[in-house]
Write a protein that holds these residues in place. Sequence first.
Motif, mmCIF file in Angstrom:
data_model
loop_
_atom_site.group_PDB
_atom_site.id
_atom_site.type_symbol
_atom_site.label_atom_id
_atom_site.label_comp_id
_atom_site.label_asym_id
_atom_site.label_seq_id
_atom_site.Cartn_x
_atom_site.Cartn_y
_atom_site.Cartn_z
ATOM 1 N N ARG A 171 21.416 41.085 33.865
ATOM 2 C CA ARG A 171 20.372 42.235 33.605
ATOM 3 C C ARG A 171 21.643 43.806 33.358
ATOM 4 N NH1 ARG A 171 15.435 40.625 32.127
ATOM 5 N NH2 ARG A 171 14.427 40.290 33.265
ATOM 6 N N LYS A 172 20.827 44.487 32.429
ATOM 7 C CA LYS A 172 22.174 45.648 32.401
ATOM 8 C C LYS A 172 21.968 46.283 33.436
ATOM 9 C CE LYS A 172 21.184 45.720 27.727
ATOM 10 N NZ LYS A 172 20.593 46.864 25.906
ATOM 11 N N GLU A 173 23.442 47.184 33.804
ATOM 12 C CA GLU A 173 24.104 47.787 35.307
ATOM 13 C C GLU A 173 23.241 49.108 35.167
ATOM 14 O OE1 GLU A 173 25.468 47.064 38.042
ATOM 15 O OE2 GLU A 173 25.819 45.255 37.073
ATOM 16 N N ASN A 175 23.232 51.773 35.768
ATOM 17 C CA ASN A 175 23.492 53.587 35.023
ATOM 18 C C ASN A 175 23.594 53.638 32.941
ATOM 19 O OD1 ASN A 175 23.530 54.656 37.504
ATOM 20 N ND2 ASN A 175 25.895 53.964 38.514
ATOM 21 N N ASP A 176 23.674 51.974 32.990
ATOM 22 C CA ASP A 176 23.801 51.773 31.329
ATOM 23 C C ASP A 176 22.304 52.267 30.969
ATOM 24 O OD1 ASP A 176 26.447 51.500 31.709
ATOM 25 O OD2 ASP A 176 26.054 49.083 31.804
ATOM 26 N N VAL A 177 21.829 52.222 32.112
ATOM 27 C CA VAL A 177 19.947 52.040 31.460
ATOM 28 C C VAL A 177 19.331 53.101 31.604
ATOM 29 C CG1 VAL A 177 20.058 49.153 30.458
ATOM 30 C CG2 VAL A 177 18.371 50.281 32.905
ATOM 31 N N THR A 179 19.159 57.251 32.448
ATOM 32 C CA THR A 179 20.311 58.302 32.990
ATOM 33 C C THR A 179 19.117 60.546 33.927
ATOM 34 O OG1 THR A 179 21.041 58.250 30.854
ATOM 35 C CG2 THR A 179 20.998 60.340 31.780
#
Length: 181
Positions: A171-173, A175-177, A179
Motif C-alpha cells: 500500500r502507498k504510505e 502521508n502519500d495519500v 493530507t
Amino acid sequence: MELNSVICNRRSIRKYKKDQIDKNIIINILNNAILSPSAHNNQPWHYYVFTLDKKDELMKLIHDYITNNANDLTFYQKIMRKCYEFVNNAPVLILAYIDSEHSEMQDIISIGASIEHILLSAEDNDLGSLWLGVITDFEEIINKKFNITNKKLVSGIVLGYKDEYPDKRPRKEFNDVVTFM
C-alpha cells in the motif's frame, strides 16, 4: 471477528474450494450489503446471485463468447479470459447492477460502498471474495441471456471458501495519500 481485523485480513482471492456456500450465509452477506449507506437513500443496487446450474450457464456463455471471438476481444475481455478458471471454480458469482434511473456519481459510489460491505461480510464469514470489474464487458450478452433489463452492470463479486492465503499487497504510505488541512 472484529471490524479492524476483518479489514486488515481481507484479500482478493483467486483460488477457491469447490464447497458450496450455505444459502443463509449468502443471504446474510447480501443483507449487510443493502444496509450500506447510499446517497439520498436511493439504494440503487440490484444483485443477481448465480450458483450451481445458473452459474455454470453464465460461465459457459462467457467461455463461448471468448472462444468464438478470440481475435476481437476487448482489453477487459482478454483479462476475463485469464480470470475465467478461478471464477468458474468459485461456487458463487454475484452480479451487481445499478438501476438505470440512477446514474449519478453518488449512486455509483453508493453501489461501491454496498459491494465493499459484501467483501467485508465475506471475510467475516471466513469466505474469500474478489471484486471483478472486467465482467462488465460481457453485459450485453449476460443481459440478453438472463433477460435483465433497465439495469447497468457495475461489477461482479466472486465468493467461495478460500484455497489460498495471499500475503498483504503493498500500500502507498499514509502521508502519500492523506493530507490534514
